[in-house]
Design a protein around this motif. Structure first.
Motif, PDB file in Angstrom:
ATOM      1  N   LEU A 124      -3.674  -1.880 -12.723  1.00 20.11           N
ATOM      2  CA  LEU A 124      -4.479  -2.838 -11.980  1.00 20.11           C
ATOM      3  C   LEU A 124      -4.621  -4.177 -12.699  1.00 20.11           C
ATOM      4  O   LEU A 124      -4.437  -5.249 -12.089  1.00 20.11           O
ATOM      5  N   GLU A 180      -1.809   1.815  -9.169  1.00 21.99           N
ATOM      6  CA  GLU A 180      -3.146   1.331  -8.845  1.00 21.99           C
ATOM      7  C   GLU A 180      -3.130   0.132  -7.918  1.00 21.99           C
ATOM      8  O   GLU A 180      -4.029  -0.041  -7.095  1.00 21.99           O
ATOM      9  N   ASP A 181      -2.114  -0.713  -8.044  1.00 18.89           N
ATOM     10  CA  ASP A 181      -2.038  -1.935  -7.235  1.00 18.89           C
ATOM     11  C   ASP A 181      -0.607  -2.450  -7.278  1.00 18.89           C
ATOM     12  O   ASP A 181       0.230  -1.912  -8.018  1.00 18.89           O
ATOM     13  N   ASP A 200       0.827  -1.208   0.000  1.00 20.98           N
ATOM     14  CA  ASP A 200       0.000   0.000   0.000  1.00 20.98           C
ATOM     15  C   ASP A 200       0.860   1.257   0.000  1.00 20.98           C
ATOM     16  O   ASP A 200       0.588   2.228  -0.712  1.00 20.98           O
TER      17      ASP A 200
END
Length: 387
Positions: free
Chosen positions: A221, A74-75, A65
């Motif tokens: 993502l 995004e990820d 995170d």
């Protein structure tokens, strides 16, 4: 959105019932379920929750995170090592018959993937010279899928124009992957310039103290989803303990890098000033061939300095053997200054022709400048060079 330093310090898991101030370690391999339906729904991914620490773990999630926010991604997914991140990212996205265009100057193990292992699966590659990025488009084929590059490069500290790479990738609908290890998210954010994925060896400056291994890929993502599914099955997961260490390390990344880079610039300027040194390469030296590009896309110059000693291999050996304080090691990004001879260590698997092609001479030395007092670093280098 919060500033970088605040993200690094304040991005944490929710507190448990014990109201801890610092995130605890979740040293567990698995997790329990309320009932059979909870278990079914969890494995069917109808619920977002931890199932098994090979898939996810609270400590790993916190580390991911933080890096996702730092890079503007995004990820992400975290790995046991930086090379696990490189391999898993490429292997998850490539299929038999695909082609990769990569900068010729890449880490020795990455070169090994392209030349020794991927050909087994009918995955080919072509290299472009870091000094001739205009050649990239001529190497693109119908089967090309990925453009891959490091910037700054290891060990030559060359700089690639990320905006140029981003434009080429968009024009040809290719996936752009940047190894951002030398810069870290504090110094450079390749996604701003068009990168789809960014890879880090967290072992280096992210940890910053030479304690643990780790790697991470962040970005788009949908691409991260493919990487996650591949990694869930192949198992290169980051350990919860290492994730906890790395997440704590990120809290001080910005302040550490400010000092690393301040020291590195002074070391580079010193090396340029003495007759024993033939050439010096550091991104924020005005003599660096890609200085303007570095200034455009980097906040600071990083902590790695590359230089060539007059006198060739024997002079290089004598210098390294004469060091008293600086460490002789193949790692980098540590609090301690580390001196490496790439041709005989990190890039020793390359042939003489390959070494010459990427600008690694027998007299090239890589210095990962640490956090000691800069005058002590310079004193040790000066004495070893002038003995």
């Amino acid at each position: 959105m919060a500033e970088f330093e605040t993200i690094a310090v304040r991005t944490q898991l929710e507190r448990t019932q014990f109201q801890e101030h610092s995130t605890p370690m979740y040293l567990t391999s698995s997790y329990i379920f309320e009932d059979s339906e909870d278990m079914r729904a969890s494995f069917a991914e109808e619920k977002e929750r931890n199932i098994y620490s090979r898939y996810s773990n609270p400590n790993t999630s916190e580390f991911i995170d933080k890096v996702v926010q730092m890079e503007g991604a995004e990820d992400g997914f975290a790995f046991a090592t930086g090379m696990a991140a490189v391999f898993s990212t490429l292997a998850a996205l490539l299929e038999s018959g695909d082609h990769v265009v990569s900068s010729r100057s890449v880490f020795g193990s990455t070169h090994g993937l392209f030349t020794k292992y991927f050909p087994k699966w009918n995955i080919s590659h072509d290299y472009f010279d870091v000094n001739a990025p205009e050649d990239i488009e001529s190497l693109i084929k119908p089967e090309t899928k990925i453009v891959f590059a490091e910037s700054p490069t290891n060990p030559g500290v060359d700089i690639l124009d990320l905006e140029l790479l981003g434009n080429v990738a968009r024009k040809h609908d290719l996936i752009l992957i940047i190894d951002n290890c030398f810069a870290t998210p504090y110094i450079q954010n390749p996604i701003k310039y068009g990168a789809d994925l960014v890879i880090h060896s967290a072992t280096k400056l992210m940890d910053g103290q030479g304690r643990v291994l780790g790697g991470i890929t962040v970005g788009n993502l949908e691409l991260i989803r493919e990487i996650y599914l591949f990694s869930r099955n192949t198992g290169p997961a980051l350990s919860p303990f290492n994730a906890w260490v790395l997440s704590k390390s990120l809290e001080t990344l910005a302040i550490r890098l400010e000092k690393h880079c301040e020291n590195a610039l002074k070391v580079a300027e010193f090396l340029e000033s003495i007759p024993e040194v033939e050439t010096v390469k550091y991104p924020f030296l005005k003599t660096h061939p890609q200085y303007e590009v570095a200034k455009k896309q980097m906040r600071l110059g990083g902590n790695v300095v590359a230089f060539q000693i007059k006198g060739g291999l024997e002079a290089g050996r004598k210098f390294i053997d004469s060091l008293e304080m600086c460490s002789r090691s193949a790692n980098l990004g540590d609090t301690r200054t580390i001196v490496t001879h790439p041709a005989s260590t990190t890039h020793s698997k390359l042939s003489e022709v390959e070494l010459e092609a990427v600008g690694i001479s027998e007299s090239l030395v890589r210095i990962s400048v640490g956090l000691e007092h800069v005058e002590d670093i310079i004193s040790d280098l000066k004495k070893a060079l002038q003995e």
